[in-house]
Design an enzyme around this catalytic site. Sequence first.
Site, PDB file in Angstrom:
ATOM      1  N   TYR A  44       6.975   5.554   5.123  1.00 58.62           N
ATOM      2  CA  TYR A  44       6.427   4.968   3.899  1.00 58.62           C
ATOM      3  C   TYR A  44       7.506   4.786   2.819  1.00 58.62           C
ATOM      4  CZ  TYR A  44       4.583   4.455  -0.642  1.00 58.62           C
ATOM      5  OH  TYR A  44       4.407   3.992  -1.911  1.00 58.62           O
ATOM      6  N   GLU A  67       8.672   7.071  -5.943  1.00 54.51           N
ATOM      7  CA  GLU A  67       7.940   7.076  -4.680  1.00 54.51           C
ATOM      8  C   GLU A  67       7.703   8.483  -4.157  1.00 54.51           C
ATOM      9  OE1 GLU A  67       6.312   4.762  -3.391  1.00 54.51           O
ATOM     10  OE2 GLU A  67       7.075   3.036  -4.485  1.00 54.51           O
ATOM     11  N   ASP A  86       0.474   3.077   3.473  1.00 54.70           N
ATOM     12  CA  ASP A  86       0.008   4.345   2.909  1.00 54.70           C
ATOM     13  C   ASP A  86      -1.523   4.380   2.960  1.00 54.70           C
ATOM     14  OD1 ASP A  86      -0.840   2.655   0.912  1.00 54.70           O
ATOM     15  OD2 ASP A  86      -0.121   3.916  -0.730  1.00 54.70           O
TER      16      ASP A  86
END
Length: 360
Positions: free
Chosen positions: A133, A50, A151
Site C-alpha cells: 500500500y 501515509e 487499502d
Amino acid sequence: MRNISRPLKTGKSLGNDDWFSSQLLDWYGFNKRHLPWRETKDPFKIWLSEIILQQTRVNQGMPYYLKFIASYQTVQDFAQANLDDILKLWQGLGYYSRARNMHQCANAVMNHFGGNFPDNYAELQKLKGIGKYTAAAIASICFGEAVPTVDGNVFRVMARLFGIAEDIAKTSTFKVFFDRAKTLMPAGHSGDFNQAMMEFGAMICTPKSPECATCMFETHCFAKSKGLIDSLPVKSKNVKVRHRYFNYYVYTHEGQVLIRQRSEGDIWTGLFEFDIEETKKSLKSSSFEGGKLEYSSSEMVHQLTHQKLHLRFHVYEMRSQKALVQVGEAKQMLMVSRERIGDYAVPKPIELFLNNEFCR
DNA sequence: CTCCGGAAGG
DNA sequence: CCTTCCGGAG
C-alpha cells in the site's frame, strides 16, 4: 463541502474505458479535502503522512502529522532523531511499531540511498514499514508510477461498485483488486486516481451508512442495485479476545517515581510504564511489602482488537529516598520526577491514569 | 459493546 | 496461510 455529484450519462457502464476514472477524478477535484500532505510531492512528507494514516483516520492523524513536520523537516532530521523522542511524538496513536519502523526506514534511506527515497514501487517495498500500500502511494503520488493503492477504502468501493465478492481477508484476493484497479487507472494521473478512490471511500462509500443518495455511481452500483451495501465487501473474521490482567505498582517518594521501558515481543514495545505484574486470572489486591500503600485504583479496562486489558494501579509511598533508589536498582527501573514523566512515551491507559488520577 | 485498518512475523 | 500490533468511532 460542495456537492458536485452529477447524473451519469446513459449507456455507460462502470469500468468501461476511462469513463469511471474521469467521473471519479472530476468528483475528487471538486470535493477533496485540502490536507497539508496534498500540497506537496515531497516523498518524505508523503511517506510520513501515509504511515500515520495507516489504521488511522485523517482527523486523528492530522495533529500528529503537523507535530512531526514541525520537528523534522527532512528524512535526515528524522533519521538523526532519538527513537524515544519519536515515540513520544507518536504517543497515543497506537501501533507503535510504525514509529520504530519509520526510524529504521529513514536511516536506510540515508545510508543506502543518499537521503532520497527510491523512486519506484519495487524498491520502496524493501524499506521497513513500507508494504504494497505505502509503496504504491509514494510511487504514484511522488513519481507518477501506475500502481494502485489497495487499502480498505479501495476494497470497499470496488467490491460494492463492481460486485466483487471475494473475501478481502484472504491474501489471494489482493491481486484481484489490484489488477482490476490497475485497469481503471488513467495514464498520467495515477496519484490523483489513487487518492480519489480512497477519498471517495472515506467520504461517500463509507463502511456504515454510505452516502448513496449523493453518489454519482448510484444507478450503476452493483451493491446498491442488489441491496447488498451492508454485505460488501465480504470479510471473514476470526477474533478471539484474550483477557490480560496488568497489576501496576507505582513506587513514589516525595514526587519521584519509578518507571521502566517495555521490551520487544509484546504490545507497547519501547513505551514506558510502572512496575508490572501480569496475572492469569483476576487482578491482585496488592502484594508489595516495601512501602506504604497509599491508594489502589479501581479496575480500568482497555479494549484492543485481540486483547482486553484489565488494569489496576497501586501507589506506594516509600519511607525514604534511599528506599526508593534501592527498589529502583533491584527492579532495574528509572527514577524520574512526576513533572518529567511527561517526557516519556506511555501507553494510552497509563496516560489516562496520569492525567486523571495520579498527577492531579 | 463491535467494527475498522497496513505491515511484519510465524 | 494465520496472528499480532493499537486506539477511536459508532
